[in-house]
Design an enzyme around this catalytic site. Sequence first.
Site, PDB file in Angstrom:
ATOM      1  N   HIS A  15      -0.883   1.751   1.032  1.00  0.00           N
ATOM      2  CA  HIS A  15      -0.018   1.168   0.001  1.00  0.00           C
ATOM      3  C   HIS A  15       1.423   1.193   0.483  1.00  0.00           C
ATOM      4  O   HIS A  15       1.921   2.253   0.877  1.00  0.00           O
ATOM      5  CB  HIS A  15      -0.131   1.970  -1.297  1.00  0.00           C
ATOM      6  CG  HIS A  15      -1.500   1.941  -1.898  1.00  0.00           C
ATOM      7  ND1 HIS A  15      -1.901   0.971  -2.780  1.00  0.00           N
ATOM      8  CD2 HIS A  15      -2.570   2.743  -1.724  1.00  0.00           C
ATOM      9  CE1 HIS A  15      -3.156   1.189  -3.132  1.00  0.00           C
ATOM     10  NE2 HIS A  15      -3.595   2.256  -2.505  1.00  0.00           N
TER      11      HIS A  15
ATOM     12  N   MET B 105       7.358   4.799   0.626  1.00  0.00           N
ATOM     13  CA  MET B 105       6.275   5.425  -0.094  1.00  0.00           C
ATOM     14  C   MET B 105       4.972   5.554   0.682  1.00  0.00           C
ATOM     15  O   MET B 105       4.081   6.172   0.119  1.00  0.00           O
ATOM     16  CB  MET B 105       5.938   4.598  -1.320  1.00  0.00           C
ATOM     17  CG  MET B 105       4.766   3.649  -1.134  1.00  0.00           C
ATOM     18  SD  MET B 105       4.025   3.191  -2.675  1.00  0.00           S
ATOM     19  CE  MET B 105       4.077   1.416  -2.519  1.00  0.00           C
ATOM     20  N   PRO B 106       4.875   5.044   1.881  1.00  0.00           N
ATOM     21  CA  PRO B 106       3.484   4.855   2.301  1.00  0.00           C
ATOM     22  C   PRO B 106       2.517   5.907   1.743  1.00  0.00           C
ATOM     23  O   PRO B 106       2.687   7.104   1.957  1.00  0.00           O
ATOM     24  CB  PRO B 106       3.572   4.917   3.834  1.00  0.00           C
ATOM     25  CG  PRO B 106       4.943   4.414   4.148  1.00  0.00           C
ATOM     26  CD  PRO B 106       5.805   4.901   3.007  1.00  0.00           C
ATOM     27  N   ILE B 107       1.514   5.416   0.993  1.00  0.00           N
ATOM     28  CA  ILE B 107       0.429   6.280   0.512  1.00  0.00           C
ATOM     29  C   ILE B 107      -0.848   5.744   1.137  1.00  0.00           C
ATOM     30  O   ILE B 107      -1.164   4.567   1.007  1.00  0.00           O
ATOM     31  CB  ILE B 107       0.338   6.283  -1.026  1.00  0.00           C
ATOM     32  CG1 ILE B 107       1.608   6.919  -1.611  1.00  0.00           C
ATOM     33  CG2 ILE B 107      -0.907   7.056  -1.495  1.00  0.00           C
ATOM     34  CD1 ILE B 107       1.635   7.003  -3.131  1.00  0.00           C
TER      35      ILE B 107
ATOM     36  N   ARG C 296       2.284  10.113   2.386  1.00  0.00           N
ATOM     37  CA  ARG C 296       1.223  10.917   1.779  1.00  0.00           C
ATOM     38  C   ARG C 296      -0.135  10.369   2.215  1.00  0.00           C
ATOM     39  O   ARG C 296      -0.341   9.168   2.183  1.00  0.00           O
ATOM     40  CB  ARG C 296       1.327  10.874   0.253  1.00  0.00           C
ATOM     41  CG  ARG C 296       2.255  11.943  -0.282  1.00  0.00           C
ATOM     42  CD  ARG C 296       2.841  11.650  -1.612  1.00  0.00           C
ATOM     43  NE  ARG C 296       3.593  12.809  -2.083  1.00  0.00           N
ATOM     44  CZ  ARG C 296       4.756  13.205  -1.557  1.00  0.00           C
ATOM     45  NH1 ARG C 296       5.278  12.546  -0.568  1.00  0.00           N
ATOM     46  NH2 ARG C 296       5.371  14.280  -2.046  1.00  0.00           N
TER      47      ARG C 296
END
Lengths: 75, 75, 75, 75, 75, 75
Positions: free
Chosen positions: B7, C1-3, C40
Amino acid sequence: MPIIEMHLMEGRTTEQKSGAAKAITEAITTSLGVRAESVRILITEHRGAEFYVAGVAPALKAQSIAGAELKKAED
Amino acid sequence: MPIIEMHLMEGRTTEQKSGAAKAITEAITTSLGVRAESVRILITEHRGAEFYVAGVAPALKAQSIAGAELKKAED
Amino acid sequence: MPIIEMHLMEGRTTEQKSGAAKAITEAITTSLGVRAESVRILITEHRGAEFYVAGVAPALKAQSIAGAELKKAED
Amino acid sequence: MPIIEMHLMEGRTTEQKSGAAKAITEAITTSLGVRAESVRILITEHRGAEFYVAGVAPALKAQSIAGAELKKAED
Amino acid sequence: MPIIEMHLMEGRTTEQKSGAAKAITEAITTSLGVRAESVRILITEHRGAEFYVAGVAPALKAQSIAGAELKKAED
Amino acid sequence: MPIIEMHLMEGRTTEQKSGAAKAITEAITTSLGVRAESVRILITEHRGAEFYVAGVAPALKAQSIAGAELKKAED
């Protein structure tokens, strides 16, 4: 860590999505006793042809009923 | 099988996404000893109002600070 | 944010999973220019009967071939 | 409860997506013995630069081959 | 439709998970104006070696610090 | 690419899961016209306290009714 992915039908305003994210974050911090900073929420919006219940898209069905109603109203 | 869903905030170029996919694939094949052909990566991009930390959208906050700064600058 | 959500067949050691997470994080920070703290990674492990390619579970197929071989060996 | 998330390359028509959702729902109700009403399907579509096998995007590769072919044809 | 996937570190009781699900459902119905019956929540629990921030597993780090403390206490 | 994540309540046998994967794969290849080899299915099983509708876990509710019935039977 709570990481939440929320799937929604498209069409909500930024205010509605922000309000939901804020309310969900509070619900999680209160019920699970975690810090707000550890809560991450990802929203994915889906269009009408991207969500099905019992093999039928509620959004498309609604359109088609609305279309039928409209048609009836036109008669 | 490694299947990866990544994401990201929207706004990266095709080159950046391809570069990240290539680098992640190499990281996985090297660290887990799997064949590159078995690694699949899916990217889902999120807009500013679709990602929240502690109930606040970092991207919207940035915009609003930028807006405030801009406003200040206009004064 | 990379999730990142990474789906793996079960059976890796903690060291292998930690090694993969470290390598993937470096791959992302280098290729996308984000801070390591924003990355994350969630790992979900799947058992043999929980992953299918072309409708067949590679892990079960392997077992069944191994079983057949074993059986043959027993003959 | 079966809840299904299906990731597809973009480009299918509403009819194709509806048809797939209907067929998958029937496959699940028949094979698992659950009521159709309990089956929910979410579709997420991915663009060419959002899906990678072995670190390469099949869709971009196809474009680039098509581009090369096109170029060749132009020569 | 709101469909929520919540990723948690393992270790919560059934009561805590039920409480969180109830609180999140109320947060969503209130903020988005949808019926409670349309809200579905899936929880996936992750073990210590299945969640990483900046390439490090907070749960394993905690164990290792606790181990070191324990070791110190043993000296 | 179709990649499918299917969330199920735990308790199905390997045969049931294999049968569902096979049926879903056929449904997808027929309806979308893709090769079976390109279809990947991941199954994630959830326990009773990990799935909620309207903030209530159907599996726990069932247990609790069964418990109440049992209790009644004991009276």
